[in-house]
Design an enzyme around this catalytic site. Structure first.
Site, short mmCIF file in Angstrom:
data_model
loop_
_atom_site.label_atom_id
_atom_site.label_comp_id
_atom_site.label_asym_id
_atom_site.label_seq_id
_atom_site.Cartn_x
_atom_site.Cartn_y
_atom_site.Cartn_z
N LYS A 190 24.47 1.68 -14.61
CA LYS A 190 25.77 1.63 -15.31
C LYS A 190 25.67 0.68 -16.51
O LYS A 190 26.50 -0.23 -16.69
CB LYS A 190 26.90 1.23 -14.34
N1 PMP Z 1 28.93 8.61 -12.88
C1 PMP Z 1 29.15 7.93 -14.02
C2 PMP Z 1 28.22 8.14 -15.17
C3 PMP Z 1 30.23 7.06 -14.13
O1 PMP Z 1 30.45 6.38 -15.27
C4 PMP Z 1 31.10 6.90 -13.04
C5 PMP Z 1 32.29 5.99 -13.14
N2 PMP Z 1 31.97 4.69 -12.74
C6 PMP Z 1 30.85 7.63 -11.87
C7 PMP Z 1 29.74 8.47 -11.83
C8 PMP Z 1 31.68 7.46 -10.65
O2 PMP Z 1 31.38 6.24 -10.04
P1 PMP Z 1 32.46 5.44 -9.18
O3 PMP Z 1 32.95 6.38 -8.15
O4 PMP Z 1 31.71 4.30 -8.60
O5 PMP Z 1 33.53 5.04 -10.11
#
Ligand code: PMP
Length: 304
Positions: free
Chosen positions: A157
């Site tokens: 991330k």
């Molecule tokens: N994939 C990406 C590329 C994202 O930016 C996110 C958002 N954080 C997600 C998946 C979903 O992750 P989460 O459920 O932890 O928010």
């Protein structure tokens, strides 16, 4: 587009200030090279307090990702306390979205990581829907390839990695779609620009596995657990592009989009072009849990 109120109180490098006074120099390492990693955290207003969702899980992920990127985050407890204070001091009485970021705050030239100091920020904004969850999304397979684990790991991330997401999302929007689906460097389905993906085939819920170039989403894991608890079989495995076109149901999940069902993919209707039964089961269970209506899921929430 959602935006933070510039008078809201935010945290930057040890100080609390109005967001408009939180400034970094133009030659900041993170701005020049994309050297940061971040989280997006939701809080749901239940009528008497804001309940932050999976707060500890988000900060554990952020702490580990910072380490991967040779950055030192504040401790999980410290980041947790800053987030709670941010919601409390801003006296939020609505659904909110928090954005904590660990970043390289030095102003030195060159992209080296290990010797550069780390900064930390946290700010918030009101947020309801990120994508319109009611009418079904129109998505396309992107012409942009998902970042590989050996280039910029999606798992991290990392702020700089979101240029990949930005290109795919923008291409999708310019071509009249709501969202893009990435294929990874092996040509298999990975995820959306800011969401993980699930499809249903013959009653089985399928999602790309953790080596498919995805972020290991907190919502993804939650959906897997919720579905299994309801007796739905779940497979984490490589997914081929054309399985998207044969899916009975397709939906995206994430902190921002929550559970959003997909109506069409590359202009082909998904199943009957309606929200499918397994999607409905998962979406309703998720919504009940995040609004504090499911006693079994109270541990997901931190009341502020
Ligand atoms: N994939 C990406 C590329 C994202 O930016 C996110 C958002 N954080 C997600 C998946 C979903 O992750 P989460 O459920 O932890 O928010």
């Amino acid at each position: 587009m959602a935006a933070a109120d510039s008078s809201s109180i935010a945290y930057l490098n040890g100080e609390w200030k109005p967001l408009s006074d939180c400034q970094v120099p133009i030659n900041t390492h993170a701005l020049q090279y994309g050297t940061g990693c971040f989280e997006g955290i939701r809080g749901y207003w239940d009528g008497s307090r804001v309940n932050l969702l999976f707060l500890r899980e988000h900060f554990e992920r952020l702490y580990g990702n910072a380490k991967m990127l040779l950055m030192q985050a504040p401790s999980v407890d410290e980041m947790y306390d800053i987030a709670v204070k941010c919601v409390q001091d801003n006296k939020m009485q609505c659904n909110v979205y928090l954005r904590p970021v660990v970043f390289k705050c030095s102003t030195n030239l060159g992209p080296e990581l290990s010797k550069e100091p780390d900064g930390y920020m946290c700010y918030l904004m009101p947020l309801n829907d990120y994508l319109d969850t009611s009418k079904g999304l129109e998505v396309c397979v992107s012409s942009w390839v998902r970042l590989g684990d050996n280039s910029i790991p999606t798992r991290a991330k990392a702020t700089g990695g979101y240029l990949n997401s930005a290109l795919a999302k923008s291409e999708a929007v310019l071509n009249g779609y709501d969202e893009a689906i990435f294929l990874n460097d092996r040509g298999q389905v990975s995820e959306g620009s800011a969401e993980n993906l699930f499809l249903v085939r013959d009653g089985v819920l399928i999602t790309p596995d953790k080596t498919s170039g995805i972020l290991e989403g907190i919502t993804r894991q939650t959906v897997i657990d919720l579905a299994r608890a309801k007796g739905v079989a779940v497979e984490e495995r490589a997914v081929a592009r054309t399985e998207l076109y044969r899916a009975d149901e397709l939906f995206l999940v994430g902190t921002g989009c929550q559970v959003s069902w997909v109506r069409t993919v590359d202009r082909r209707a998904v199943g009957a072009g309606e929200r499918g039964p397994i999607t409905g089961l998962v979406q309703d269970a998720y919504e009940n849990a995040v609004y504090g209506r499911d006693p079994a899921c109270q541990a997901w929430l931190t009341g502020c």
